[in-house]
Design an enzyme around this catalytic site. Sequence first.
Site, short mmCIF file in Angstrom:
data_model
loop_
_atom_site.label_atom_id
_atom_site.label_comp_id
_atom_site.label_asym_id
_atom_site.label_seq_id
_atom_site.Cartn_x
_atom_site.Cartn_y
_atom_site.Cartn_z
N ILE A 29 -15.98 -0.91 5.14
CA ILE A 29 -16.30 -0.36 2.75
C ILE A 29 -16.77 -2.15 3.11
CG2 ILE A 29 -14.25 1.02 2.86
CD1 ILE A 29 -12.69 -1.38 1.57
N ASP A 30 -17.74 -2.09 1.65
CA ASP A 30 -17.95 -3.37 1.20
C ASP A 30 -16.98 -4.93 1.47
OD1 ASP A 30 -20.61 -1.97 1.38
OD2 ASP A 30 -20.24 -1.57 -1.16
N LYS A 31 -17.57 -5.57 1.33
CA LYS A 31 -16.65 -7.26 1.25
C LYS A 31 -15.67 -7.24 0.44
CE LYS A 31 -17.40 -12.56 1.28
NZ LYS A 31 -18.42 -13.20 1.47
#
Length: 302
Positions: A135-137
């Site tokens: 998942i994104d930062k």
Amino acid sequence: MDIEINVEDDVNERIDVYLADELDNFSRSYIQKLIKKNKIKVNNELIKSKYIISEGDKIYIELPEEKKLELIPENININIIYEDDDVAIVYKPRDMVVHPAPGNYNSTLVNALLYHLDTLSNINGNIRPGIVHRIDKDTTGLLMIAKTNLAHLSLAEQLKKHTINRRYIALVEGNIKEDKGIINAPIGRNPKDRKKMCVTEENSKHAVTHFKVIERFKGYTLIEAKLETGRTHQIRVHMKYIKHPVVGDKVYGIKKQKFNLEGQLLHAKTIGFIHPRSGEYLEFKSELPKDFSNLLRIIRNK
């Protein structure tokens, strides 16, 4: 391992910028080092980093032999929701990168996993042990971690067949009139800005997001989004596409954000899968992060 790329778009940008955007886990500085070492050719000729690529160019990259990196286990506090001999479910906080990349080998979720877990699968290479999906930062929430190769293969196959139950909670701009809907729109690189993704028919991949409205506020809608596919930035891109971008999204959101947020209000709340060894269906849920729940309380009071 060598890489060949045929440039099919008229991107008109420097080759170091283009390749850093096109290739996962390769920074611009690393690309520049390869160019200086004469490891990158365009149309069978050596070039410099300032070379402007164009449609029809053929890029050849000679990668040096991969050195086995000794990633350092770090005692970073992470919330392990569940763990057995095969899998673990962990909560990824905001502002944490999932796995190391060239030039950034520390303070990632993988560094924490190496410290807290006794084993991790090695199918995805030595800089992504245990990592099956990301998942994104600045997205919070749950991730599946494979502790064994058997588990990794099973979870990866479930992802490929779209049988993993992945549900996200997001606060989006504006009021969505429909109570539920399906966004079926292909996603690929944005030809005008290759650091971004967009809905496009060119060089794209099939992408489907299901959503339903949980609650409506003045100017905002709280939704649950279920991923059928798992493309880069999928929910963020799809919500922008239907003109309801995620609140706090600095890349795909509105320019003038009304709240001082550190990242988008997108949370991987639920993950469900068939256990690789027992065959039992397991499902896990997580609470919203404090900044998300606090903002909901504020706009509810308004």
